[in-house]
Design a protein around this motif. Structure first.
Motif, PDB file in Angstrom:
ATOM      1  N   PHE A 124      37.532  43.597  55.854  1.00 10.67           N
ATOM      2  CA  PHE A 124      37.649  44.370  54.620  1.00 10.67           C
ATOM      3  C   PHE A 124      37.752  43.441  53.423  1.00 10.67           C
ATOM      4  CE2 PHE A 124      40.258  47.113  51.673  1.00 10.67           C
ATOM      5  CZ  PHE A 124      39.281  48.069  51.451  1.00 10.67           C
ATOM      6  N   TRP A 125      36.867  43.640  52.462  1.00  9.67           N
ATOM      7  CA  TRP A 125      36.857  42.872  51.219  1.00  9.67           C
ATOM      8  C   TRP A 125      37.203  43.797  50.060  1.00  9.67           C
ATOM      9  CZ3 TRP A 125      35.963  37.669  50.389  1.00  9.67           C
ATOM     10  CH2 TRP A 125      35.560  36.934  51.516  1.00  9.67           C
ATOM     11  N   ALA A 126      38.130  43.368  49.199  1.00 10.18           N
ATOM     12  CA  ALA A 126      38.514  44.179  48.042  1.00 10.18           C
ATOM     13  C   ALA A 126      39.013  43.269  46.935  1.00 10.18           C
ATOM     14  CB  ALA A 126      39.586  45.197  48.424  1.00 10.18           C
ATOM     15  N   GLY A 127      38.815  43.709  45.708  1.00  3.03           N
ATOM     16  CA  GLY A 127      39.218  42.918  44.558  1.00  3.03           C
ATOM     17  C   GLY A 127      40.167  43.666  43.648  1.00  3.03           C
ATOM     18  N   THR A 128      40.815  42.935  42.771  1.00  2.00           N
ATOM     19  CA  THR A 128      41.794  43.508  41.854  1.00  2.00           C
ATOM     20  C   THR A 128      41.284  43.431  40.418  1.00  2.00           C
ATOM     21  OG1 THR A 128      42.923  41.365  41.677  1.00  2.00           O
ATOM     22  CG2 THR A 128      43.753  42.930  43.314  1.00  2.00           C
ATOM     23  N   MET A 129      41.915  44.225  39.550  1.00  2.00           N
ATOM     24  CA  MET A 129      41.567  44.239  38.137  1.00  2.00           C
ATOM     25  C   MET A 129      42.773  44.652  37.306  1.00  2.00           C
ATOM     26  SD  MET A 129      39.456  47.814  37.581  1.00  2.00           S
ATOM     27  CE  MET A 129      39.680  47.778  35.801  1.00  2.00           C
ATOM     28  N   PHE A 130      42.770  44.282  36.029  1.00  2.00           N
ATOM     29  CA  PHE A 130      43.741  44.789  35.064  1.00  2.00           C
ATOM     30  C   PHE A 130      43.171  46.089  34.531  1.00  2.00           C
ATOM     31  CE2 PHE A 130      46.080  44.842  30.987  1.00  2.00           C
ATOM     32  CZ  PHE A 130      47.374  44.650  31.490  1.00  2.00           C
ATOM     33  N   MET A 131      43.968  47.172  34.641  1.00  2.00           N
ATOM     34  CA  MET A 131      43.419  48.495  34.402  1.00  2.00           C
ATOM     35  C   MET A 131      43.007  48.750  32.958  1.00  2.00           C
ATOM     36  SD  MET A 131      45.617  50.987  36.924  1.00  2.00           S
ATOM     37  CE  MET A 131      47.219  50.195  36.719  1.00  2.00           C
ATOM     38  N   ASP A 132      43.685  48.139  31.999  1.00  2.00           N
ATOM     39  CA  ASP A 132      43.316  48.314  30.603  1.00  2.00           C
ATOM     40  C   ASP A 132      42.115  47.416  30.300  1.00  2.00           C
ATOM     41  OD1 ASP A 132      43.072  48.597  27.894  1.00  2.00           O
ATOM     42  OD2 ASP A 132      45.093  47.881  27.397  1.00  2.00           O
ATOM     43  N   MET A 133      40.919  47.975  30.426  1.00  2.00           N
ATOM     44  CA  MET A 133      39.720  47.159  30.267  1.00  2.00           C
ATOM     45  C   MET A 133      39.583  46.617  28.858  1.00  2.00           C
ATOM     46  SD  MET A 133      36.901  49.129  32.648  1.00  2.00           S
ATOM     47  CE  MET A 133      35.598  48.013  32.123  1.00  2.00           C
ATOM     48  N   ALA A 134      40.127  47.337  27.871  1.00  3.66           N
ATOM     49  CA  ALA A 134      40.035  46.872  26.492  1.00  3.66           C
ATOM     50  C   ALA A 134      40.769  45.556  26.282  1.00  3.66           C
ATOM     51  CB  ALA A 134      40.577  47.930  25.537  1.00  3.66           C
ATOM     52  N   ALA A 135      41.781  45.293  27.123  1.00  7.35           N
ATOM     53  CA  ALA A 135      42.531  44.037  27.008  1.00  7.35           C
ATOM     54  C   ALA A 135      41.716  42.843  27.482  1.00  7.35           C
ATOM     55  CB  ALA A 135      43.826  44.131  27.809  1.00  7.35           C
ATOM     56  N   ALA A 136      40.693  43.089  28.292  1.00  7.49           N
ATOM     57  CA  ALA A 136      39.783  42.031  28.773  1.00  7.49           C
ATOM     58  C   ALA A 136      40.550  40.854  29.375  1.00  7.49           C
ATOM     59  CB  ALA A 136      38.863  41.558  27.656  1.00  7.49           C
ATOM     60  N   ARG A 137      41.456  41.156  30.296  1.00  6.53           N
ATOM     61  CA  ARG A 137      42.231  40.104  30.943  1.00  6.53           C
ATOM     62  C   ARG A 137      41.528  39.669  32.227  1.00  6.53           C
ATOM     63  NH1 ARG A 137      48.615  41.145  31.150  1.00  6.53           N
ATOM     64  NH2 ARG A 137      48.409  38.973  31.866  1.00  6.53           N
ATOM     65  N   ALA A 138      41.107  38.445  32.269  1.00  6.39           N
ATOM     66  CA  ALA A 138      40.358  37.919  33.417  1.00  6.39           C
ATOM     67  C   ALA A 138      41.314  37.451  34.511  1.00  6.39           C
ATOM     68  CB  ALA A 138      39.450  36.785  32.969  1.00  6.39           C
ATOM     69  N   VAL A 139      42.021  38.418  35.112  1.00  4.88           N
ATOM     70  CA  VAL A 139      43.031  38.113  36.121  1.00  4.88           C
ATOM     71  C   VAL A 139      42.676  38.690  37.492  1.00  4.88           C
ATOM     72  CG1 VAL A 139      44.914  37.868  34.461  1.00  4.88           C
ATOM     73  CG2 VAL A 139      44.373  40.144  35.377  1.00  4.88           C
ATOM     74  N   GLY A 140      41.486  39.275  37.615  1.00  3.91           N
ATOM     75  CA  GLY A 140      41.100  39.876  38.883  1.00  3.91           C
ATOM     76  C   GLY A 140      40.694  38.854  39.922  1.00  3.91           C
ATOM     77  N   ASN A 141      41.007  39.161  41.181  1.00  2.00           N
ATOM     78  CA  ASN A 141      40.684  38.287  42.312  1.00  2.00           C
ATOM     79  C   ASN A 141      39.970  39.073  43.406  1.00  2.00           C
ATOM     80  OD1 ASN A 141      42.127  35.944  41.305  1.00  2.00           O
ATOM     81  ND2 ASN A 141      44.024  37.006  41.843  1.00  2.00           N
ATOM     82  N   LEU A 142      39.233  38.361  44.234  1.00  4.15           N
ATOM     83  CA  LEU A 142      38.576  38.959  45.394  1.00  4.15           C
ATOM     84  C   LEU A 142      39.225  38.426  46.659  1.00  4.15           C
ATOM     85  CD1 LEU A 142      36.189  40.722  46.484  1.00  4.15           C
ATOM     86  CD2 LEU A 142      34.896  38.576  46.675  1.00  4.15           C
ATOM     87  N   TYR A 143      39.644  39.355  47.563  1.00  9.64           N
ATOM     88  CA  TYR A 143      40.352  39.007  48.790  1.00  9.64           C
ATOM     89  C   TYR A 143      39.599  39.525  50.015  1.00  9.64           C
ATOM     90  CZ  TYR A 143      44.334  38.560  45.558  1.00  9.64           C
ATOM     91  OH  TYR A 143      45.166  38.218  44.518  1.00  9.64           O
ATOM     92  N   ARG A 144      39.909  38.917  51.147  1.00  8.97           N
ATOM     93  CA  ARG A 144      39.454  39.397  52.456  1.00  8.97           C
ATOM     94  C   ARG A 144      40.686  39.756  53.267  1.00  8.97           C
ATOM     95  NH1 ARG A 144      37.374  34.694  55.556  1.00  8.97           N
ATOM     96  NH2 ARG A 144      39.573  34.546  56.108  1.00  8.97           N
ATOM     97  N   TYR A 145      40.629  40.874  53.990  1.00  9.59           N
ATOM     98  CA  TYR A 145      41.745  41.250  54.864  1.00  9.59           C
ATOM     99  C   TYR A 145      41.230  41.493  56.280  1.00  9.59           C
ATOM    100  CZ  TYR A 145      45.475  43.658  57.206  1.00  9.59           C
ATOM    101  OH  TYR A 145      46.426  43.998  58.144  1.00  9.59           O
ATOM    102  N   THR A 146      41.911  40.888  57.265  1.00 10.20           N
ATOM    103  CA  THR A 146      41.684  41.193  58.673  1.00 10.20           C
ATOM    104  C   THR A 146      43.033  41.364  59.349  1.00 10.20           C
ATOM    105  OG1 THR A 146      41.716  38.905  59.502  1.00 10.20           O
ATOM    106  CG2 THR A 146      39.607  39.750  58.673  1.00 10.20           C
TER     107      THR A 146
END
Length: 292
Positions: A113-135
């Motif tokens: 399973f691959w999933a990534g994160t994001m900062f929900m307020d897109m207007a803030a444009a915070r480049a803090v999202g990551n991509l992870y793998r889970y097993t």
């Protein structure tokens, strides 16, 4: 093109075909709702979750695996409409903090399973999202990709040797391709697949067909776009809403595409926020359940 009756989503996302059940599942993120459509009967039903679920995939042991607000969960959907959630893993608080959640995700061809994160307020444009793998064996990986604004568009080529990833934020509008080590589940050799900064639509959720072509939902562009493995746009399908969010091939022959959308609140014709089915004349590749 057919509208799925009786369904309206604020932010419809993450459709996935559950071959064993002959049904699609998807989510409405802010409504904290999981939807199911039975292909044969056309019947729909839904479940309410405690947290926002942004991406789901069938799990081999039953139920769904989901990327949610506070981590990766296994969800058991009860016949009575209840949802039992078991948190399997979560990034450290320095990587998943207040105002963030998981976003787009799916399994690779081996059931990781691959999933990534994001900062929900897109207007803030915070480049803090990551991509992870889970097993189940290795747990949650360290981030394979960091510095994302709005992680999206995760998909895998038919044989699994290429992984795709997009950033759908208005300031990015990029899709990357990676060589993917099938044995270890490791992406490498990141390169630009599509730079869509000059087009109206943003590359949101995606799927890959049996020819290896990448189908991207052009959010704000009202189109479903098909790109060849060489990155050439060879087909566009106009959609009845401006903000398509993700697509999934399904049906017994994998020749039907379900497309979710976002209700942007500016049109009252009943299409924004709806879910549609279409048959584009090509065959897709089956979604692989999480190999728990």
């Amino acid at each position: 093109m057919e509208k799925v009756s009786g369904v309206h989503c604020m932010v419809g996302e993450s459709p996935t075909w559950h071959a064993a059940e002959g049904a699609w599942y998807w989510v409405d993120i802010p409504a904290r709702r999981i939807w199911r459509l039975d292909y044969a009967s056309g019947a729909t039903r839904s479940w309410q979750t405690q947290e926002m679920a942004a991406c789901v995939s069938p799990a081999a042991r039953g139920g769904l695996i989901a990327g949610m607000e506070s981590g990766i969960f296994h969800l058991t959907l009860g016949e009575d409409g209840s949802v039992a959630g078991e948190r399997l893993a979560a990034p450290p608080s320095s990587e998943l903090f207040e105002g963030m959640r998981f976003n787009d995700g799916r399994c690779d061809r081996q059931g990781r399973f691959w999933a990534g994160t994001m900062f929900m307020d897109m207007a803030a444009a915070r480049a803090v999202g990551n991509l992870y793998r889970y097993t189940a064996q290795d747990g949650l990986s360290a981030p394979f990709v960091s510095g994302m604004l709005t992680q999206n568009g995760t998909a895998f080529s038919p044989r699994g040797e290429v992984m795709y990833l997009s950033d759908s934020h208005p300031q990015r509008r990029m899709v990357w391709a990676f060589d993917y080590d099938i044995a270890s589940g490791t992406p490498h050799n990141k390169r630009i697949f599509l730079d869509l900064g000059a087009q109206q639509g943003r590359p949101d959720g995606a799927a890959v067909d049996a020819d290896g072509c990448y189908w991207s939902c052009a959010n704000d562009g009202g189109r479903l776009q098909r790109y060849t493995p060489a990155g050439v746009l060879d087909r566009e399908i106009a959609l009845p809403f401006a903000k398509p969010s993700m697509c999934s091939f399904g049906g017994p022959e994998l020749d039907t595409v379900l497309v979710t959308s976002i209700d942007h609140g500016t049109v009252s014709d009943g299409w924004p926020g709806s879910v549609v089915l279409l048959r584009p004349g090509v065959q897709g590749v089956a979604d692989v359940p999480f190999a728990a």
